[in-house]
Design an enzyme around this catalytic site. Structure first.
Site, PDB file in Angstrom:
ATOM      1  CE  LYS A  23       5.160 -13.013  11.287  1.00  0.00           C
ATOM      2  NZ  LYS A  23       6.048 -13.681  10.309  1.00  0.00           N
ATOM      3  NE  ARG A  76      11.298 -16.887   6.264  1.00  0.00           N
ATOM      4  CZ  ARG A  76      10.059 -16.506   6.588  1.00  0.00           C
ATOM      5  NH1 ARG A  76       9.582 -15.338   6.141  1.00  0.00           N
ATOM      6  NH2 ARG A  76       9.298 -17.282   7.336  1.00  0.00           N
ATOM      7  CE1 TYR A  96       3.236  19.451   0.541  1.00  0.00           C
ATOM      8  CE2 TYR A  96       2.087  17.601   1.553  1.00  0.00           C
ATOM      9  CZ  TYR A  96       2.905  18.721   1.665  1.00  0.00           C
ATOM     10  OH  TYR A  96       3.389  19.080   2.889  1.00  0.00           O
ATOM     11  CG  MET A 136       4.257  12.729   7.487  1.00  0.00           C
ATOM     12  SD  MET A 136       5.762  13.564   8.013  1.00  0.00           S
ATOM     13  CE  MET A 136       6.891  13.076   6.713  1.00  0.00           C
TER      14      MET A 136
END
Length: 389
Positions: free
Chosen positions: A50, A144, A281, A330
């Site tokens: 997964k 769950r 930044y 980013m």
């Protein structure tokens, strides 16, 4: 288009790569052999792939697992399952999460095994045409998904529903990685709850199908358990879940897991920064002396958490340690490469081996205050996956 698998790391052409992970498939083979040593001989492995195989690339990894004899796979959702099937995976694919009942036709079309989260959901599926394959989920304490042992009547009812072919039954251990006494007691109670349901179903004459409970740490820590299948997740990928955990360092007979993944990027620019000048930044780093700074081609949009900023995270450049400075951007970040011979286009390693030095995924996980499962699985799509043997 078939993904190229290189015969060795040395063959990989990185000239056009900005940020990438290198996956050493041979280490998966090693990890599977270690897992088999920890399990009873007749237990089959479910390859948990997964979240894009924890960031490693689901189709390629699953195909490699299949080539090693793995017949069962586990994913989180139907989209991941369909991707595997369309990618050529032949084995059983178990969807561990919820699938809308309106997608029952796809479950059937792609021959998928759906987790039956509770009796109401199973009944909803049963009322729709066509027979779907499913695994009964038990809630043994995690709360769950699944029916608890107190709902034996509902659990047994699932086995009798029309249009449902029950392939097996399972639950999930939520604290099996913990060494705290309270968590060990809790895990043993989960096991007792699971066994209670299994034994009751057998006594009542039900054909259970494949029974499985052990996840990664259920395999490592509770090796006396013996069911039909086991579901290794993070240990397939050769690292502990908790970056401070040493359970994987204390396996019998000196066995060790190996991490297949390395994370790398490139140097885009090298410059001198003089005293009083800031970097990045927010004016969050100001040089107190003249330093050499390299801008490198990876950022938080690639999955490198901004939380590692300003914590002296180490990277490797030409076999030597450098440190991250300022805020992670980013798409880029800056590193202090003072005293290192560096030029534009050089490779920077965030996870993996460079020369005599190695950086594990644990560093990023610790600095991000998270587990390695997250650090690996959030590596972004624009980070190229390249594979070698």
């Amino acid at each position: 288009m078939e993904t190229k698998i290189y015969n060795s790391q040395a063959e990989i052409d990185t000239s056009k790569l900005r940020a990438w992970v290198e996956i050493d498939l041979s280490k998966f083979k090693h990890n599977i052999e270690v897992i088999k040593e920890l399990l009873h001989d007749d237990v089959q492995i479910v390859g948990v792939v997964k979240a894009n195989a924890y960031g490693h690339g689901d189709v390629v990894v699953a195909k490699y697992f299949e080539s090693l004899g793995i017949k069962y796979f586990a994913v989180a959702c139907i989209e991941e399952a369909i991707k595997l099937r369309e990618g050529g995976i032949k084995g059983d694919i178990i969807i561990l999460g919820w699938t809308p009942s309106c997608q029952k036709d796809d479950l059937i079309k792609y021959d998928l095994c759906q987790t039956l989260a509770n009796e109401a959901y199973a009944e909803e599926l049963s009322k729709l045409p066509g027979t779907v394959r499913g695994y009964v989920k038990l809630n043994t304490g995690m709360n769950r998904l699944g029916e608890p042992k107190e709902h034996m009547d509902l659990i047994e009812k699932i086995y009798t529903l029309d249009n449902i072919k029950v392939e097996g039954i399972f639950s999930h251990l939520s604290r099996s990685d913990s060494k705290l006494e309270a968590d060990i007691v809790f895990t043993k109670q989960q096991i007792a709850n699971f066994d209670y349901v299994i034994n009751k179903l057998k006594a009542d004459g039900f054909e259970l199908g494949n029974v499985h409970l052990q996840n990664s740490y259920g395999i490592v820590t509770y090796r006396d358990l013996h069911y039909d299948l086991a579901r290794p997740g993070i240990i397939l990928y050769g690292v502990p879940s908790d970056p401070l955990d040493d359970a994987l360092d204390n396996l019998p007979n000196g066995m060790k897991f190996e991490a297949p993944l390395s994370l790398r990027c490139k140097v885009a620019m090298v410059k001198d920064v003089t005293p009083g000048q800031s970097v990045g930044y927010g004016n969050n780093f100001t040089a107190t002396e003249t330093i050499k700074v390299a801008t490198v081609t990876i950022g938080y949009a690639d999955g490198l958490s901004r939380l590692v900023s300003k914590k002296d995270m180490k990277v490797l450049v030409n076999g030597k340690y450098a440190r991250q400075i300022g805020n992670v951007c980013m798409d880029q970040m800056m590193i202090d490469v003072s005293g290192i011979d560096v030029k534009e286009g050089d490779t920077v390693t965030l996870i993996g081996q460079d020369g005599d030095n190695y950086l594990s995924v644990n560093q990023i996980s610790l600095l991000s205050n998270t587990i390695t499962n997250e650090t690996l699985s959030v590596i972004g799509e624009r980070v190229k996956r390249v594979y070698h043997l």
